[in-house]
Design an enzyme around this catalytic site. Structure first.
Site, mmCIF file in Angstrom:
data_model
loop_
_atom_site.group_PDB
_atom_site.id
_atom_site.type_symbol
_atom_site.label_atom_id
_atom_site.label_comp_id
_atom_site.label_asym_id
_atom_site.label_seq_id
_atom_site.Cartn_x
_atom_site.Cartn_y
_atom_site.Cartn_z
ATOM 1 N N SER A 31 0.830 -1.214 0.000
ATOM 2 C CA SER A 31 0.000 0.000 0.000
ATOM 3 C C SER A 31 0.860 1.258 0.000
ATOM 4 O O SER A 31 0.337 2.363 0.123
ATOM 5 C CB SER A 31 -0.919 0.002 1.223
ATOM 6 N N ASN A 118 -1.618 -2.155 13.521
ATOM 7 C CA ASN A 118 -3.072 -1.936 13.536
ATOM 8 C C ASN A 118 -3.453 -0.636 14.245
ATOM 9 O O ASN A 118 -4.290 0.123 13.754
ATOM 10 C CB ASN A 118 -3.773 -3.132 14.185
ATOM 11 N N THR A 163 -39.074 28.283 -9.028
ATOM 12 C CA THR A 163 -39.366 26.925 -8.560
ATOM 13 C C THR A 163 -39.624 26.134 -9.835
ATOM 14 O O THR A 163 -40.155 26.683 -10.814
ATOM 15 C CB THR A 163 -40.597 26.864 -7.629
ATOM 16 N N HIS A 164 -39.228 24.891 -9.846
ATOM 17 C CA HIS A 164 -39.305 24.064 -11.075
ATOM 18 C C HIS A 164 -38.521 24.714 -12.229
ATOM 19 O O HIS A 164 -38.812 24.443 -13.394
ATOM 20 C CB HIS A 164 -40.754 23.828 -11.523
ATOM 21 N N SER A 285 -13.342 27.180 -27.232
ATOM 22 C CA SER A 285 -13.551 25.951 -27.995
ATOM 23 C C SER A 285 -12.546 25.894 -29.115
ATOM 24 O O SER A 285 -12.171 26.918 -29.687
ATOM 25 C CB SER A 285 -14.978 25.941 -28.553
ATOM 26 N N LYS A 291 -17.034 30.716 -28.512
ATOM 27 C CA LYS A 291 -17.392 30.069 -27.242
ATOM 28 C C LYS A 291 -16.608 30.604 -26.042
ATOM 29 O O LYS A 291 -15.441 30.953 -26.141
ATOM 30 C CB LYS A 291 -17.171 28.551 -27.336
ATOM 31 N N ASN A 293 -16.663 28.886 -22.278
ATOM 32 C CA ASN A 293 -17.288 27.790 -21.533
ATOM 33 C C ASN A 293 -16.934 27.818 -20.050
ATOM 34 O O ASN A 293 -15.786 28.065 -19.699
ATOM 35 C CB ASN A 293 -16.861 26.437 -22.119
ATOM 36 N N GLU A 298 -18.514 23.252 -14.465
ATOM 37 C CA GLU A 298 -18.958 21.914 -14.884
ATOM 38 C C GLU A 298 -18.171 20.825 -14.162
ATOM 39 O O GLU A 298 -18.725 19.785 -13.775
ATOM 40 C CB GLU A 298 -18.788 21.761 -16.398
ATOM 41 N N TYR A 325 -9.164 -5.968 13.403
ATOM 42 C CA TYR A 325 -8.616 -5.508 12.128
ATOM 43 C C TYR A 325 -8.739 -6.578 11.051
ATOM 44 O O TYR A 325 -8.571 -7.770 11.303
ATOM 45 C CB TYR A 325 -7.129 -5.139 12.317
ATOM 46 N N GLN A 330 -7.241 -1.759 4.685
ATOM 47 C CA GLN A 330 -6.183 -1.042 3.962
ATOM 48 C C GLN A 330 -6.763 -0.267 2.767
ATOM 49 O O GLN A 330 -6.162 0.688 2.289
ATOM 50 C CB GLN A 330 -5.122 -2.035 3.484
ATOM 51 N N LYS A 333 -7.936 4.130 2.387
ATOM 52 C CA LYS A 333 -7.223 5.405 2.231
ATOM 53 C C LYS A 333 -7.322 6.021 0.846
ATOM 54 O O LYS A 333 -7.563 7.230 0.719
ATOM 55 C CB LYS A 333 -5.749 5.215 2.600
HETATM 56 N N1 ARG Z 1 -0.970 -1.116 5.604
HETATM 57 C C1 ARG Z 1 -1.921 -1.539 6.593
HETATM 58 C C2 ARG Z 1 -3.224 -0.748 6.436
HETATM 59 O O1 ARG Z 1 -3.222 0.248 5.811
HETATM 60 C C3 ARG Z 1 -1.385 -1.365 7.959
HETATM 61 C C4 ARG Z 1 -1.893 -2.322 8.981
HETATM 62 C C5 ARG Z 1 -1.491 -3.673 8.647
HETATM 63 N N2 ARG Z 1 -1.713 -4.553 9.733
HETATM 64 C C6 ARG Z 1 -1.568 -5.877 9.570
HETATM 65 N N3 ARG Z 1 -1.735 -6.597 10.592
HETATM 66 N N4 ARG Z 1 -1.305 -6.388 8.412
HETATM 67 O O2 ARG Z 1 -4.251 -1.140 6.932
#
Ligand code: ARG
Length: 466
Positions: A31, A118, A163-164, A285, A291, A293, A298, A325, A330, A333
């Site tokens: 990750s 974790n 309205t509408h 354009s 144009k 724009n 948008e 966990y 993971q 994010k």
């Molecule tokens: N890269 C992991 C995450 O974003 C970190 C935690 C991983 N923990 C584990 N026991 N593998 O969630």
């Protein structure tokens, strides 16, 4: 990776392994491309954790000093772009720890005492989301200030209220802009609420059950700006509702932004001609030379898809996950980062457009009287002056509108004789209420569109946003 301790597997967790992971395993597991954005939070968490460990006598002070110096060095490497991010080390936590080991040797091995990835990732991500909530709320307040400035300029500029998307009653442009100030105020307060609710430190929950070391979670929480430590170690490492809440606030805010963006698109089309945007916020354009724009509007209108999509994504990731966990988490994010990137860019671009736009007051005012927009004022006059029940006044007014339509004129241009044919008690002062300006000025109820009321709200917001 094979490290110098001779373990064939992973340098940090490879003790029980004798072979390397498959390339595909490594690719799906890593990750680092995403969570390298948590480097600052990760270092801050490690600094606070190491200081606490030394303070509690869990690790020697000298080791803590070596750890802090190494973390400082890593912060410098990250800032200058020379930190060696490595995919085989999976994530930001292990990248930092492995680099620390390279830099300071054995004392680095003490940093992870009484900690797990974790609770580490729960901490890092929470701190990132907490800061994102703060940034968004601050940006929303900048946008509100821009809206209030323009509203003050145009507190009495007449425009059609719809309205509408059909002409309904005249309003003022200032009143219309102030409607968004109210919406964005609620958006900012949602971010403030979410931020306050998430402001508990999960560090010290360790893997899931807490730790047997005599750690001081309160000290770590205070050092990292949290109100307190979380109260349940399982919850600490399992919960991502802080991110769901932030994304919900973001999705609602993006929805509001998309409505304002759509209005800008409508107002700018020559058929309306209510506003113009300068060269700074429009594009041309490649084929149609005439144009201009409103691309930024948008794009803001569209960004809500990504932001709401991230909320749906994380909700589905979390749905049905057993405690504690799971690696599923993971996947929390990337979408969250993307959503806040999109929201922050949208908020900045919207603020830029609000500052940039020029209102065409004469086009707005001309449109304000179109579509028999003062028909309600005529009906109200019949109620007030002749004592007609509103339903009957509505009916009489409807016939007046039909007559005006047949004669091809506005209500204000309908001859008195035409009106008196509907009710012979109608007098010439009825024309006083039939102009858009009189209509707007008469709406003095709290929160109404009368310029005097709009200015009251503007004054209140100027003070609140100062
Ligand atoms: N890269 C992991 C995450 O974003 C970190 C935690 C991983 N923990 C584990 N026991 N593998 O969630």
């Amino acid at each position: 990776m094979t490290d110098d301790s001779g373990k064939a597997g992973h340098s940090l967790w490879g003790g029980r392994f004798s072979a390397k992971p498959a390339d595909l395993m490594r690719r799906i597991n890593a990750s680092i491309d995403v969570d390298r954005r948590l480097a600052g939070e990760d270092l801050a968490g490690s600094r606070a954790h190491a200081a606490m460990l030394a303070e509690q006598g869990i690790i020697p002070k000298a080791d803590e000093q070596a750890i802090q110096a190494g973390l400082d060095h890593i912060a410098g490497e990250i800032a200058t772009g020379v930190f060696p991010f490595r995919e085989e080390l999976e994530d930001i936590h292990m990248n930092v720890e492995a680099r620390l080991t390279e830099l300071i040797g054995p004392p680095a091995g003490r940093l992870h005492t009484a900690r797990s990835r974790n609770d580490q990732v729960a901490l890092d991500f929470r701190m990132w989301v907490r800061a994102a909530c703060q940034r968004s709320a601050d940006q929303i307040r900048d946008l509100q200030r821009a809206l209030v400035r323009r509203a003050e300029e145009h507190a009495d500029a007449l425009m059609p209220g719809f309205t509408h998307l059909q002409p309904a009653q005249p309003v003022t442009f200032g009143h219309h802009l102030m409607a968004y100030v109210e919406m964005f105020a609620r958006d900012a307060s949602r971010f403030d609420d979410a931020r306050a609710r998430m402001n508990e430190s999960p560090l010290g929950a360790a893997a899931l059950a807490g730790t047997s070391f005599p750690i001081d979670r309160h000290a770590v929480a205070a050092a990292l700006g949290f109100d307190r430590p979380t109260a349940n170690s399982l919850d600490s490492v399992s919960s991502r509702d802080f991110a769901l809440e932030a994304l919900s606030a973001g999705a609602i805010c993006a929805t509001h932004l998309s409505r304002l963006a759509e209005e800008i698109v409508i107002w700018m089309t020559p058929a309306f001609g209510f506003i113009t945007l300068s060269d700074a916020f429009t594009t041309g354009s490649s084929i149609m030379p005439q144009k201009r724009n409103p691309d930024a509007a948008e794009l803001i209108r569209a960004k809500v898809g990504k932001i709401l999509g991230s909320l749906v994504n994380l909700t589905v990731v979390m749905k049905g996950l057993p405690l504690a966990y799971g690696k599923d988490m993971q996947e929390d994010k990337a979408g969250t980062f993307e959503a806040f990137d999109a929201l922050e860019l949208s908020l900045a671009a919207m603020t830029g457009m609000i500052d940039d736009l020029a209102a065409n007051r004469s086009a707005m005012s001309a449109a304000a009287g179109a579509g028999f927009s003062t028909a309600t004022d005529l009906a109200d006059w019949l109620v007030r002056r002749l004592g007609l029940p509103f339903r009957e006044a509505h009916h009489v007014t409807g016939r007046a509108v039909a007559r005006a339509e047949a004669l091809g004129c506005d209500l204000a241009a309908l001859p008195l004789a035409e009106l008196q044919a509907l009710d012979d008690r109608i007098a010439a002062d009825i024309y006083d209420v039939l102009s858009p300006a009189a209509s707007a000025a008469s709406r003095m109820s709290h929160g109404g569109t009368a310029p005097a009321q709009v200015r009251l709200q503007i004054a209140r917001w100027k003070e609140a946003l100062a």
